[in-house]
Design an enzyme around this catalytic site. Structure first.
Site, PDB file in Angstrom:
ATOM      1  N   ASP A 162       0.870  -1.164   0.000  1.00  0.00           N
ATOM      2  CA  ASP A 162       0.000   0.000   0.000  1.00  0.00           C
ATOM      3  C   ASP A 162       0.915   1.224   0.000  1.00  0.00           C
ATOM      4  OD1 ASP A 162      -2.280   1.743   0.537  1.00  0.00           O
ATOM      5  OD2 ASP A 162      -1.512   1.841   2.582  1.00  0.00           O
ATOM      6  N   ASP A 213      -1.526  -0.756   6.069  1.00  0.00           N
ATOM      7  CA  ASP A 213      -1.754  -0.248   7.422  1.00  0.00           C
ATOM      8  C   ASP A 213      -3.175   0.242   7.680  1.00  0.00           C
ATOM      9  OD1 ASP A 213      -1.666   2.165   5.919  1.00  0.00           O
ATOM     10  OD2 ASP A 213      -1.083   3.261   7.731  1.00  0.00           O
ATOM     11  N   ASP A 267      -6.944  -1.588   3.296  1.00  0.00           N
ATOM     12  CA  ASP A 267      -6.076  -2.708   2.924  1.00  0.00           C
ATOM     13  C   ASP A 267      -6.590  -4.047   3.438  1.00  0.00           C
ATOM     14  OD1 ASP A 267      -4.235  -0.832   1.828  1.00  0.00           O
ATOM     15  OD2 ASP A 267      -3.449  -0.466   3.835  1.00  0.00           O
TER      16      ASP A 267
END
Length: 372
Positions: free
Chosen positions: A78, A269, A273
């Protein structure tokens, strides 16, 4: 082993006619082949590896992830809060002449989300307008993953997020920017646009270079626009990336990689996600990330440093290497000693000592894992 011991007994008894020798030799086979070393091979190495990782502030929830990590072929990142610090700053903003009421609506919508972009906008507004802002209790609040947020307050419909969300709501608005956007529309009228910039973590480039040197495929997935994604990817040296990704898009992307036989490590995080983290073979979350991402993850980087990715791969590969060595030691020991026991060259006492020695060899070899 039990079959070999039985045939040993039968061979010595029927062909040599000696019951005592037959019994002793068959017992020796069972004792010398006691699978202590084989049983210790994996857990001993895993224990050393897991404890070493803990010292590096890396929490592996199960030891089996050491082996999976060592075999990984693709690492998916990410962007916000993972490759970047996730602490965005408002670079510029475009405000129409706003009433105090409208300004409070903008503040309220930014105050209603914990996303890094919303937090940055809220902080910027507080800095500029100090204590004069009021946060209303918004109604019909809705989070659109990867795009933004919507809510109502009395007779006002508020939409706040990226350009895609604005267009999804039938609002005619365009802007050309290579920064993250937070656009606020009230009753289908865009009243403000915030352009935000994030900074790359100090150890991001080093981490990407390490992964490249170890022949791992690297992919960046982000909900940000194409220009932002391209800019960050170029700065840190990632060739493959996808922009404007929703959480479902990320999950589908990982599913496609898995169907191609890739062993995937996903690093993220945030709440966005979570679906992708759930699909990855190994999911890694930052310790400061959302609770849901930490809950779904297999590994947690407690200090939020990408150095933890490097340490995870180094220690996992080294531990896996020693697991294979331990298994090799155990198997070679059995291959050499069992025929000796069958032929009567080993008495039970020597077999017991030999079996203990093989276990000590495995333990001693495992302790070498931390010796670089």
């Amino acid at each position: 082993i039990l079959s070999i011991a039985l045939f040993t007994f039968l061979g010595w008894y029927f062909y040599l006619g000696n019951f005592e020798d037959a019994l002793i030799n068959s017992i020796s086979v069972i004792i010398i082949a006691c699978p202590c070393a084989l049983a210790l091979a994996t857990p001993m190495a895993s224990l050393i590896g897991i404890s070493w990782l803990a010292q590096k502030k890396l929490l592996f929830k199960e030891s089996k992830y050491l082996e999976t990590m060592a075999k990984a072929t693709t690492v998916v990142f990410d962007k916000t809060g993972t490759l970047t610090n996730g602490k965005l700053n408002v670079n510029s903003k475009s405000l129409k002449k706003l009433s105090e009421y409208e300004l409070n609506l903008i503040y309220s919508i930014s105050d209603s989300s914990t996303h890094p972009i919303s937090l940055a906008v809220k902080k910027d507004l507080e800095k500029e307008y100090n204590t004069s802002l009021i946060s209303y209790n918004l109604e019909n609040f809705e989070t659109i993953p990867g795009k933004g947020i919507k809510a109502t307050y009395k007779d006002k419909n508020i939409v706040a997020g990226n350009l895609e969300l604005i267009k999804d709501n039938g609002i005619d608005f365009n802007i050309d920017s290579n920064m993250s956007l937070f656009i606020v529309a009230i009753n289908n009228d865009v009243v403000t646009t915030f352009e935000l910039e994030d900074t790359i973590k100090n150890d991001t480039i080093q981490t990407i270079e390490y992964l490249k040197d170890n022949n791992l495929n690297i992919v960046m997935l982000t909900g940000d626009n194409e220009k932002v994604a391209s800019k960050i990817a170029k700065e840190i040296g990632i060739i493959e990336y996808c922009a404007n990704m929703t959480p479902i898009d990320k999950a589908n992307y990982l599913q496609k990689l898995k169907s191609n036989g890739e062993i995937i490590v996903m690093v993220g995080d945030g709440i966005n996600d979570a679906p992708a983290l759930a699909i990855a073979d190994i999911s890694i979350a930052m310790g400061s990330g959302a609770d849901v991402s930490i809950g779904l993850s297999d590994i947690v980087i407690l200090d939020n440093s990408l150095q933890g990715i490097i340490d995870s791969f180094i220690i996992s590969k080294r531990t896996y290497k020693f697991i294979k060595q331990n298994l090799g030691i155990s198997l070679v020991y059995n291959i050499v000693t069992i025929p000796l026991a069958v032929m009567g060259y080993v008495i039970p006492l020597v077999a017991a000592l030999s079996m203990s020695l093989s276990s000590l060899l495995v333990v001693g070899n495992s302790l070498r894992i931390k010796n670089k």
